[in-house]
Write a protein that holds these residues in place. Structure first.
Motif, PDB file in Angstrom:
ATOM      1  N   HIS A 167      38.099  43.394  33.826  1.00 38.87           N
ATOM      2  CA  HIS A 167      37.900  41.992  33.468  1.00 38.87           C
ATOM      3  C   HIS A 167      37.840  41.796  31.964  1.00 38.87           C
ATOM      4  O   HIS A 167      36.770  41.762  31.372  1.00 38.87           O
ATOM      5  CB  HIS A 167      36.603  41.472  34.100  1.00 38.87           C
TER       6      HIS A 167
ATOM      7  N   SER B  13      36.141  32.187  35.861  1.00 40.73           N
ATOM      8  CA  SER B  13      36.593  32.562  37.201  1.00 40.73           C
ATOM      9  C   SER B  13      35.752  33.676  37.805  1.00 40.73           C
ATOM     10  O   SER B  13      36.040  34.164  38.885  1.00 40.73           O
ATOM     11  CB  SER B  13      38.061  33.009  37.153  1.00 40.73           C
TER      12      SER B  13
ATOM     13  N   SER C  12      29.002  39.519  43.678  1.00 43.81           N
ATOM     14  CA  SER C  12      29.741  40.755  43.423  1.00 43.81           C
ATOM     15  C   SER C  12      28.984  41.956  43.982  1.00 43.81           C
ATOM     16  O   SER C  12      29.567  42.849  44.607  1.00 43.81           O
ATOM     17  CB  SER C  12      29.960  40.935  41.916  1.00 43.81           C
TER      18      SER C  12
ATOM     19  N   HIS D 217      39.136  39.608  43.259  1.00 39.78           N
ATOM     20  CA  HIS D 217      39.529  38.971  42.002  1.00 39.78           C
ATOM     21  C   HIS D 217      38.383  38.128  41.451  1.00 39.78           C
ATOM     22  O   HIS D 217      37.763  37.354  42.170  1.00 39.78           O
ATOM     23  CB  HIS D 217      40.755  38.079  42.225  1.00 39.78           C
ATOM     24  N   GLY D 218      38.110  38.300  40.177  1.00 38.44           N
ATOM     25  CA  GLY D 218      37.093  37.498  39.532  1.00 38.44           C
ATOM     26  C   GLY D 218      35.678  38.006  39.680  1.00 38.44           C
ATOM     27  O   GLY D 218      34.739  37.392  39.178  1.00 38.44           O
TER      28      GLY D 218
END
Length: 204
Positions: free
Chosen positions: A28, A34, A41, A148-149
């Motif tokens: 990242h 985003s 997470s 993603h993100g």
């Protein structure tokens, strides 16, 4: 009883945190708008080892085999696996190809199951090598499925913690079975794990 020195635990923790932080940098470079929340997470990473029978059985098997080997193996193997799993995740975060990952994961279930079934005892260095190799495959799979993100550091922390808990569960079962003279039950369980691994290998 087995003990892990404070210095060893601190070094292992520092290495894990540093590796996860590096993984975050790989995965990242920006886009804070985003990003998933840290808790989301972490939850996603924590759930990942429980999402597939292959990960679940392999991580339990590491604890079971460590209990069979006793002595230093009871803490070295459950420590080596998550540390090397982080290395595998970093390979995935860096975008490196690891085409044999699924085969390696299936093989880990089959081989660890057989090692338990036959109560194989190996020198500590060689058993650590076996566990570490399989950990790379599992870590790569975890890392390559990073949503993603999400935060790589929190996602990684989640799957490392879940892995540690599964190792502890396997270790606890193995130690309890040993005390209750139920070693045959553990070895039969190893046969079952190996059978699942063979099935997974056939499907790869």
């Amino acid at each position: 009883m087995f003990r892990i020195s404070t210095k060893t635990a601190m070094r292992a923790g520092a290495l894990t945190i540093a590796a996860l932080a590096a993984g975050s940098a790989f995965a990242h470079p920006g886009h804070p708008d985003s990003m998933m929340t840290a808790s989301a997470s972490f939850s996603t990473g924590f759930a990942h080892p429980f999402s597939g029978i292959d990960h679940l059985l392999a991580m339990l098997a590491v604890g079971l085999w460590a209990a069979q080997n006793k002595r230093s193996a009871m803490w070295v193997l459950p420590l080596a696996f998550p540390l090397m799993m982080v290395v595998g995740a970093l390979l995935a975060f860096a975008g490196l190809e690891f085409p044999a990952a699924e085969t390696g994961i299936a093989a880990s279930v089959a081989v660890l199951g057989l090692l338990i079934a036959f109560a194989v005892k190996m020198p500590l260095w060689s058993s650590t090598m076996v566990v570490s190799l399989f950990a790379l495959f599992h870590g790569y799979a975890h890392g390559s499925e990073l949503p993603h993100g999400s935060s790589a550091a929190m996602y990684g922390l989640g799957f490392v913690l879940a892995t540690a808990l599964l190792h502890a569960a396997g270790l606890g079962i193995g130690l309890f079975a040993g005390k209750q003279m139920a070693d045959k039950v553990v070895r039969i369980g190893g046969i079952g794990i190996a059978a699942v691994g063979a099935y997974l290998l056939a499907g790869v």
